[in-house]
Every structure is written in C-alpha cells, then in structure tokens.
Design an enzyme around this catalytic site. Sequence first.
Site, PDB file in Angstrom:
ATOM      1  N   HIS A  46      -4.894 -18.831  47.183  1.00 24.25           N
ATOM      2  CA  HIS A  46      -3.563 -20.070  48.136  1.00 24.25           C
ATOM      3  C   HIS A  46      -3.418 -20.997  47.633  1.00 24.25           C
ATOM      4  O   HIS A  46      -5.011 -21.410  47.966  1.00 24.25           O
ATOM      5  CB  HIS A  46      -3.904 -19.309  50.040  1.00 24.25           C
ATOM      6  CG  HIS A  46      -2.664 -20.399  50.210  1.00 24.25           C
ATOM      7  ND1 HIS A  46      -1.496 -19.723  50.492  1.00 24.25           N
ATOM      8  CD2 HIS A  46      -2.549 -21.477  50.525  1.00 24.25           C
ATOM      9  CE1 HIS A  46      -0.764 -20.744  51.203  1.00 24.25           C
ATOM     10  NE2 HIS A  46      -1.708 -21.345  51.262  1.00 24.25           N
TER      11      HIS A  46
ATOM     12  N   VAL B  31      20.006  -4.460  18.415  1.00 17.63           N
ATOM     13  CA  VAL B  31      20.595  -3.251  18.591  1.00 17.63           C
ATOM     14  C   VAL B  31      19.297  -2.105  18.537  1.00 17.63           C
ATOM     15  O   VAL B  31      19.318  -0.711  18.967  1.00 17.63           O
ATOM     16  CB  VAL B  31      21.549  -2.016  17.680  1.00 17.63           C
ATOM     17  CG1 VAL B  31      22.948  -3.165  18.059  1.00 17.63           C
ATOM     18  CG2 VAL B  31      21.649  -2.019  16.084  1.00 17.63           C
TER      19      VAL B  31
ATOM     20  N   ARG C  60      15.102  -1.229  16.889  1.00 16.41           N
ATOM     21  CA  ARG C  60      14.599  -0.873  15.885  1.00 16.41           C
ATOM     22  C   ARG C  60      13.641   0.163  14.622  1.00 16.41           C
ATOM     23  O   ARG C  60      14.046   1.368  16.154  1.00 16.41           O
ATOM     24  CB  ARG C  60      13.577  -1.855  15.427  1.00 16.41           C
ATOM     25  CG  ARG C  60      13.322  -3.348  16.150  1.00 16.41           C
ATOM     26  CD  ARG C  60      12.181  -4.513  16.268  1.00 16.41           C
ATOM     27  NE  ARG C  60      11.181  -4.129  14.967  1.00 16.41           N
ATOM     28  CZ  ARG C  60      11.402  -5.280  14.207  1.00 16.41           C
ATOM     29  NH1 ARG C  60      12.221  -5.901  14.040  1.00 16.41           N
ATOM     30  NH2 ARG C  60      10.602  -5.409  13.247  1.00 16.41           N
TER      31      ARG C  60
ATOM     32  N   VAL D 166      31.327  -1.919  19.255  1.00 13.91           N
ATOM     33  CA  VAL D 166      31.450  -2.183  18.754  1.00 13.91           C
ATOM     34  C   VAL D 166      31.865  -1.812  17.449  1.00 13.91           C
ATOM     35  O   VAL D 166      31.306  -0.510  17.244  1.00 13.91           O
ATOM     36  CB  VAL D 166      30.449  -3.933  17.910  1.00 13.91           C
ATOM     37  CG1 VAL D 166      30.336  -4.892  17.074  1.00 13.91           C
ATOM     38  CG2 VAL D 166      29.977  -4.707  19.225  1.00 13.91           C
TER      39      VAL D 166
ATOM     40  N   VAL E 210      15.670  -5.951  25.256  1.00 14.24           N
ATOM     41  CA  VAL E 210      15.074  -7.330  24.716  1.00 14.24           C
ATOM     42  C   VAL E 210      15.038  -8.438  24.924  1.00 14.24           C
ATOM     43  O   VAL E 210      15.045 -10.038  24.681  1.00 14.24           O
ATOM     44  CB  VAL E 210      13.151  -6.434  25.098  1.00 14.24           C
ATOM     45  CG1 VAL E 210      12.391  -7.818  25.282  1.00 14.24           C
ATOM     46  CG2 VAL E 210      13.120  -5.189  26.581  1.00 14.24           C
TER      47      VAL E 210
ATOM     48  N   GLY F  33       0.504  -1.078   0.183  1.00  9.62           N
ATOM     49  CA  GLY F  33      -0.056  -0.090   0.226  1.00  9.62           C
ATOM     50  C   GLY F  33       0.869   1.484  -0.170  1.00  9.62           C
ATOM     51  O   GLY F  33       2.406   1.774   0.680  1.00  9.62           O
TER      52      GLY F  33
HETATM   53  P1  FAD Z   1       4.028  -5.088  12.363  1.00  8.71           P
HETATM   54  O1  FAD Z   1       4.389  -6.271  12.984  1.00  8.71           O
HETATM   55  O2  FAD Z   1       5.941  -4.861  11.684  1.00  8.71           O
HETATM   56  O3  FAD Z   1       3.787  -4.695  11.039  1.00  8.71           O
HETATM   57  C1  FAD Z   1       3.858  -4.207  10.190  1.00  8.71           C
HETATM   58  C2  FAD Z   1       3.204  -4.692   8.869  1.00  8.71           C
HETATM   59  O4  FAD Z   1       3.236  -4.170   8.049  1.00  8.71           O
HETATM   60  C3  FAD Z   1       4.438  -5.873   8.041  1.00  8.71           C
HETATM   61  O5  FAD Z   1       3.860  -7.237   8.083  1.00  8.71           O
HETATM   62  C4  FAD Z   1       5.128  -4.945   7.468  1.00  8.71           C
HETATM   63  O6  FAD Z   1       5.195  -6.365   6.348  1.00  8.71           O
HETATM   64  C5  FAD Z   1       3.752  -3.890   6.401  1.00  8.71           C
HETATM   65  N1  FAD Z   1       3.987  -2.703   6.037  1.00  8.71           N
HETATM   66  C6  FAD Z   1       5.025  -2.622   5.441  1.00  8.71           C
HETATM   67  N2  FAD Z   1       4.868  -1.128   4.616  1.00  8.71           N
HETATM   68  C7  FAD Z   1       4.220  -1.733   4.007  1.00  8.71           C
HETATM   69  C8  FAD Z   1       3.159  -1.797   2.872  1.00  8.71           C
HETATM   70  N3  FAD Z   1       3.917  -0.266   2.030  1.00  8.71           N
HETATM   71  N4  FAD Z   1       2.678  -1.634   2.419  1.00  8.71           N
HETATM   72  C9  FAD Z   1       1.430  -2.847   2.766  1.00  8.71           C
HETATM   73  N5  FAD Z   1       2.262  -3.356   4.032  1.00  8.71           N
HETATM   74  C10 FAD Z   1       3.214  -3.099   4.696  1.00  8.71           C
HETATM   75  N6  FAD Z   1       6.691  -6.930  21.924  1.00  8.71           N
HETATM   76  C11 FAD Z   1       5.873  -7.250  22.472  1.00  8.71           C
HETATM   77  O7  FAD Z   1       4.647  -6.120  22.744  1.00  8.71           O
HETATM   78  N7  FAD Z   1       5.762  -8.880  23.186  1.00  8.71           N
HETATM   79  C12 FAD Z   1       7.160  -8.851  22.656  1.00  8.71           C
HETATM   80  O8  FAD Z   1       6.951  -9.915  23.599  1.00  8.71           O
HETATM   81  C13 FAD Z   1       7.527  -8.993  21.473  1.00  8.71           C
HETATM   82  N8  FAD Z   1       8.886  -9.796  21.401  1.00  8.71           N
HETATM   83  C14 FAD Z   1       9.219  -9.857  19.867  1.00  8.71           C
HETATM   84  C15 FAD Z   1      10.640 -10.355  19.628  1.00  8.71           C
HETATM   85  C16 FAD Z   1      11.205  -9.896  18.071  1.00  8.71           C
HETATM   86  C17 FAD Z   1      12.189 -10.895  18.381  1.00  8.71           C
HETATM   87  C18 FAD Z   1      10.756  -9.019  18.037  1.00  8.71           C
HETATM   88  C19 FAD Z   1      11.660  -7.963  16.169  1.00  8.71           C
HETATM   89  C20 FAD Z   1       9.792  -7.770  18.783  1.00  8.71           C
HETATM   90  C21 FAD Z   1       9.080  -8.128  19.108  1.00  8.71           C
HETATM   91  N9  FAD Z   1       8.017  -7.465  19.878  1.00  8.71           N
HETATM   92  C22 FAD Z   1       7.186  -7.852  20.929  1.00  8.71           C
HETATM   93  C23 FAD Z   1       7.729  -6.217  19.284  1.00  8.71           C
HETATM   94  C24 FAD Z   1       6.537  -6.301  18.041  1.00  8.71           C
HETATM   95  O9  FAD Z   1       6.918  -7.264  17.336  1.00  8.71           O
HETATM   96  C25 FAD Z   1       6.164  -5.027  17.559  1.00  8.71           C
HETATM   97  O10 FAD Z   1       6.250  -3.449  18.626  1.00  8.71           O
HETATM   98  C26 FAD Z   1       5.181  -4.951  16.816  1.00  8.71           C
HETATM   99  O11 FAD Z   1       5.183  -6.382  15.932  1.00  8.71           O
HETATM  100  C27 FAD Z   1       5.135  -3.861  16.500  1.00  8.71           C
HETATM  101  O12 FAD Z   1       3.781  -3.877  15.683  1.00  8.71           O
HETATM  102  P2  FAD Z   1       3.502  -3.145  14.060  1.00  8.71           P
HETATM  103  O13 FAD Z   1       1.743  -3.218  13.482  1.00  8.71           O
HETATM  104  O14 FAD Z   1       3.697  -1.591  14.307  1.00  8.71           O
HETATM  105  O15 FAD Z   1       4.552  -3.791  13.347  1.00  8.71           O
END
Ligand code: FAD
Length: 475
Positions: free
Chosen positions: A451, A277, A279, A245, A191, A122
């Site tokens: 409990h 490091v 996102r 690093v 984390v 999109g």
């Molecule tokens: P995202 O989950 O990144 O989703 C965005 C979506 O938009 C993706 O599918 C992407 O492909 C799509 N997209 C991007 N650009 C476009 C476009 N132009 N058109 C259409 N689609 C597009 N958070 C927690 O709360 N608890 C946890 O335990 C946790 N563990 C994590 C562990 C790891 C290893 C990682 C990497 C992250 C973790 N997080 C955790 C963080 C969490 O994953 C993110 O905060 C969350 O996914 C953010 O949600 P979002 O919907 O904003 O973005």
Amino acid sequence: MTDSFDVIVIGGGPAGYPAAIRAAQNGLKAACIDDWKNRDGSRAFGGTCLNAGCIPSKAMLESTELYHRAQVEFQAHGILVEKLGLDLGTMQKRKGEIVKQLTGGIGALFKANKVEGLQGRGRFLGDGKVEYTDTGGKKKTLTARHVVLATGSTPIELPSVPFDGKAIVDSWGALEFDAVPGRLGVIGAGVIGLELGSVWRRLGAEVTVLEAMDQFLWMADEQIAREAARHFKKQGLDIRLGAKVQGAKKGKSGVTLSYEDKGGRQELTVDKVIVCVGRRPYSDELLADGTGVTVDKRGFVEVDEECRTGAKNVWAVGDLVRGPMLAHKGTEEGVMVADLIAGKIAEVNYEVIPSVIYTAPEIAWVGKTEAQAKEAGIDYKTGSFPFAPNGRAKAIGQAAGFVKIIANKRNDAIIGAHVIGPMAGELVSELVVAMEFQASVEDIQRTVHAHPSLAEVIHEAALAVDRKALHGVNR
Ligand code: FAD
C-alpha cells in the site's frame, strides 16, 4: 564456420532467437539464420517484434502519451509549461535508438552463448538439410539433427487498398511517418490499429478507424470492451463499426476510402491510411518439395501441442503456427522446443497466455472472458473493482478503469482476469502467475498487497468476488 549443427533455427524473431540460445544453454551446437532487413538496408536480429512491432510501437506510445499528459494533466500537478512543442524527429530517433540497442543485444547474447548467428535466408530442404543463402547471395548446405522453423508473419494486404509505402502503409510504415498526418484512416480496430491510431491521435491527427465487425474488441471481455470504447471516444478516436472497406482512390485531396456500413455506401477522405487487418504466417520459399512439413490453407505450418511438425526432428514455433500471434507465446514455444530437443520435460500452457493492448487506459487479460465461461457451461462468479478509489491511481492521476476476476464457483479457481486501467500490462502478471499455479480467489484475497499500489485493485477485485471488498461497492 562449421556446416553441421545439432539445431538450426530458421528465423531470428522472439520465437527463433530464444530457441537458439536455450539450445546452446542445453549444450547443443546451435545456429540461427535470420533474414530481417531494415528500410536502410541494415540487418538486425529480433524479427518483427524488435524491429517493427512490439518495441518501436511501445516507444512511440510512451513518447506520445507523455506529450498528451503534458498537455492535459501537467497543469493539475502545478507544473506550468510555457510552450509545449513537438519534435517528431527526436521522438523517432529515440525510438530508433531503443530498437538498435535491443537488436544489437541479440548479437551479444549469441556470442555469449556460442550461438552461430547467420544473416541471410534459410530454406529447409528435408532430411536435416538447410540451404543457407548469405547476404551476398552465396549458397551453402548446412546439416542439423533438428530444424526449428520460426519465420514469423507478415501484414495482410487488402487487394482493394494496396500498400504504396507512402499514403497507404502497413503497421511498420505507420511507425515511421516523418510528419503528423492531418487526417488518418486506420483500417482495422484490432490491437495494432488501436495502438497506432492512439499514437497519431495524441500528436494531433484526426483519426478515423474503420472496423468491419459489428462488435468492438470481440476478443476482450464485453464489459472491458465497453469501457475501452468509452475512453477511446472521449480521446477523439472515431471508431466506425460494421464498416467494410471496398476500395481506395488516390487524388489531390488525399486518399478516399469507400466502405459499406448499415447506412449504405460511405466515403472517407484522409491524408494517410494504415491497413491493420491482421497478419499472415510467412512461409514463402521456406520449404523445398517433399520435406514432410504440412502447411494449411491459411499458410500456418501444422504442429502438435509440442510444436512438432509431421516431419521427424522438424519443429515450428511463433507466428508461423496456430495460436495467438504474440511475441511471448512464440518465445515460450521456442524455449520449450529447445528443451524437448535436449531431452528435458517442457510444455507451454496455452490456457494462460496474457494479452495486452498498450493504449491509455491499457487493457490486459488472461484466461476466459465471461462470455467464454458461460459458453463452456461453467458455474462461475465474478468480482470487479474500480481504480477510482485507489490511492496510488489517484496519486498518479490515472484512476480510470477496473479489474474483473472470473472464478469457478465449484472450486474457487480463477479462470479469467481482466484489467483496464493504468499499467494493466504489468498488473496482469500477478493474475497470470496465480492462474499458472492454479490459485483460488481466496489465495489472492489472503495475499498481502503493498500500500499504496495499483495491485491493491486486484486484491479488492478478488475480495469483490465474494462480496467482501473493503473500499467500495461490491459488484
Ligand atoms: P517474427 O518476429 O516475424 O520473426 C521472424 C523472423 O524470421 C524475421 O526476422 C524474418 O525476417 C525471418 N525470416 C523469415 N523467413 C526467413 C527465411 N526463409 N530465412 C531466414 N529468416 C527468415 N506482440 C506482443 O506480444 N506484444 C506486443 O506489444 C506486440 N506489438 C506489436 C506491434 C506491431 C506494430 C506488430 C506488427 C506486431 C506486434 N506484436 C506484438 C506481434 C509480435 O511482433 C509477433 O507476434 C512476433 O514478432 C512473432 O515472433 P516470431 O519470432 O514468430 O516472428
């Protein structure tokens, strides 16, 4: 398929897909465009969280914790395992199946709620227009009364340690290793670095974590961070603080990371490196020129408290905007926006967002740390209580850690709560609800807790705030 919607959500992660579902529940015609592509080329809704973040990491943390406990704790329960073995392939397969079930579930939810789920890209063109490019590359212009941007975030790459997808990987790559690395370097003790480091440590890797900051877990309460450091050290995680690093060199014996710390220039040779490091918000190619949406220097789409961008009827939620990069924060923003669009009253309480680190022991908190309470000039009181004397903690053999509650002395209101110990991520919910309802410490003190339960430690910590704990020394 129609070309015209009330709401188009761009991004189908935990911020975007609930926004589309709630919009549809509110009687609006909603579409959700998502571009996620798995390594095998398959498509799935759910974004980073379901496909490469929260869910697969928790699946691996659970499996590896069980493996570790079978090694070190089963004997004490009288469970004798003749020969404990590791089948990493099955462990990975289980993780993959959990991910598939959950991501597949979103398609079903879309169907049930009559959300148009569109796979592809999109791009917001301005003025209610969204360019949709399907997975075959065909473009179409869709229109919507409201557009919600929810394109999430992507791992930050260190220019001095570029990803190669094999020896130097991001967090997603680190969840997909097909063998346990002998020596693993983790850059970043945040984390994600601690969770992934724990996964591979439990399976036998020698793990060294390099953290540029001098302070360990700067975002957690200091007392909790100290306790956590003690446990991680005992588990064999070699966490080196103040280690900046500077480069990576690949050779026959592995990857040699060079870094600078108080002692000068150092080197570390490992088989694999995970770079964790942080996102960055992902808004690449999302916005055409002149849409009126402002992106700041770091790439975050600028929004107000209600997630409105500067452009009329354009909203942005989740990792793409300010605030903690957490799935549940994004979900609540998405739901709030869908309700506001429908003319309802909605808000997100940014003061009460829990954070959880799913290590062992787990770490979870909500609200202020003691340092933040001090800095805010609040006249506060604290109470802590350990898991050690708790019957349930003893029965499950996980009695490390403690609960700490911070309250305002003036009105007894809970302003921060911190848990390190078994199921901390579950236990913290009681304190989140308490804070959301502006509970006092006395409210928790006078609430009956089952409990034996781990939650009794929360009860005792609340009692300890007023030096009335029943089963231990008041701290
Ligand atoms: P995202 O989950 O990144 O989703 C965005 C979506 O938009 C993706 O599918 C992407 O492909 C799509 N997209 C991007 N650009 C476009 C476009 N132009 N058109 C259409 N689609 C597009 N958070 C927690 O709360 N608890 C946890 O335990 C946790 N563990 C994590 C562990 C790891 C290893 C990682 C990497 C992250 C973790 N997080 C955790 C963080 C969490 O994953 C993110 O905060 C969350 O996914 C953010 O949600 P979002 O919907 O904003 O973005």
